[in-house]
Design an enzyme around this catalytic site. Sequence first.
Site, PDB file in Angstrom:
ATOM      1  CG  ASP A 164      -1.787   1.234   1.319  1.00  0.00           C
ATOM      2  OD1 ASP A 164      -2.371   1.600   0.280  1.00  0.00           O
ATOM      3  OD2 ASP A 164      -1.884   1.864   2.393  1.00  0.00           O
ATOM      4  CB  SER A 165       0.150   4.772  -0.710  1.00  0.00           C
ATOM      5  OG  SER A 165      -1.042   4.805   0.051  1.00  0.00           O
ATOM      6  CB  CYS A 217      -2.627   1.205  -2.713  1.00  0.00           C
ATOM      7  SG  CYS A 217      -2.790   2.954  -3.018  1.00  0.00           S
ATOM      8  CD  GLU A 246      -2.798   8.114   7.797  1.00  0.00           C
ATOM      9  OE1 GLU A 246      -1.934   8.867   8.247  1.00  0.00           O
ATOM     10  OE2 GLU A 246      -2.642   7.405   6.777  1.00  0.00           O
ATOM     11  CB  CYS A 304     -10.048   5.073  -0.132  1.00  0.00           C
ATOM     12  SG  CYS A 304      -8.611   5.768   0.706  1.00  0.00           S
ATOM     13  CG  HIS A 329      -6.886   5.751   5.036  1.00  0.00           C
ATOM     14  ND1 HIS A 329      -6.052   5.253   4.055  1.00  0.00           N
ATOM     15  CD2 HIS A 329      -6.075   6.303   5.981  1.00  0.00           C
ATOM     16  CE1 HIS A 329      -4.797   5.502   4.391  1.00  0.00           C
ATOM     17  NE2 HIS A 329      -4.781   6.131   5.544  1.00  0.00           N
TER      18      HIS A 329
HETATM   19  N1  DGL Z   1      -3.980   3.889   0.101  1.00  0.00           N
HETATM   20  C1  DGL Z   1      -4.614   4.937  -0.675  1.00  0.00           C
HETATM   21  C2  DGL Z   1      -5.796   4.344  -1.445  1.00  0.00           C
HETATM   22  O1  DGL Z   1      -6.369   3.334  -1.058  1.00  0.00           O
HETATM   23  C3  DGL Z   1      -5.062   6.097   0.198  1.00  0.00           C
HETATM   24  C4  DGL Z   1      -3.917   6.951   0.720  1.00  0.00           C
HETATM   25  C5  DGL Z   1      -3.124   7.623  -0.390  1.00  0.00           C
HETATM   26  O2  DGL Z   1      -3.617   8.593  -1.003  1.00  0.00           O
HETATM   27  O3  DGL Z   1      -2.026   7.164  -0.663  1.00  0.00           O
HETATM   28  O4  DGL Z   1      -6.173   4.869  -2.464  1.00  0.00           O
END
Ligand code: DGL
Length: 278
Positions: free
Chosen positions: A10-11, A73, A157, A189, A191
């Site tokens: 993931d990012s 991600c 977060e 997403c 989150h």
């Molecule tokens: N993990 C990213 C997503 O699911 C969200 C956070 C980011 O913008 O990197 O798109």
Amino acid sequence: MSDQPIGVFDSGIGGMTVVKELFAVVPKESIVYFGDTARVPYGTKSVETVQRYAREDTELLLAHDVKMIVVACNTVSATALGEVERMARGIPVVGMIGPCAAKAVRATTSGCIGIIGTEATIASRAYETAIEEEAKRIGKQCVTFSKACPLFVPLAEEGWTDHKATELIAEEYLKELRDKNIDVLILGCTHYPVLSNVIQRTMGSSVTLVNSGAEAAKKVVEILNASPNDGHATSKPSHKVLVSDIPRKFQAIGERFLGRAMPEAHQVVWKESWTIQR
Ligand code: DGL
């Protein structure tokens, strides 16, 4: 072969919501997680940049001899899944978009599906394309309405899952989706599942929220079951967390997203050479 770990990237730390879903359905699997915490967020970056990051993230997981790659991600899944698949050399790759879109199409009665995600995910129209394909395949009529909700990421977060500010922001983002006869909303997403209570209250109880991580986890089970020599692990699982930076509050946020204790994270460093672009 089956005891090799599943690689997840993931990012950043958000992908822990996807690992939580994996733990629920494949608790015996070992997992190597990479969170690119030094370069998060991906959701505001260009497609070219996200694709480059995705290639580098994939390289790291391949070096850990993974048997499958889960692209936790949504932004990478929407804009760079092909890059990951090209590099994976036949190793199965599970993205967030396909399984989630398929579930949304099956679940809708009104035929109106809402999609929320990062700016990059929404701009890519990847969910729309996947929904159109699935609707055509099963002979259903669907229309889609999408909205980027970037502020949900820092709110999740921060742990503001039931905070007044989150309610106000959810109201502002989601009000335009509310009068569209939507009965299914895709949480596109990493989150957003953390904020599902507020999102559900804002959209109303008649709207079904579809969690992309949960649908992807079901796809992982399907692939392991279909694997010729039974793809499931047999030995005791071991988990590894790798990150490109260890930010403040990292462990606390990760454990909140995961819903249990997280293994200690180890930092990895990219050895890149930089050149000036002309
Ligand atoms: N993990 C990213 C997503 O699911 C969200 C956070 C980011 O913008 O990197 O798109």
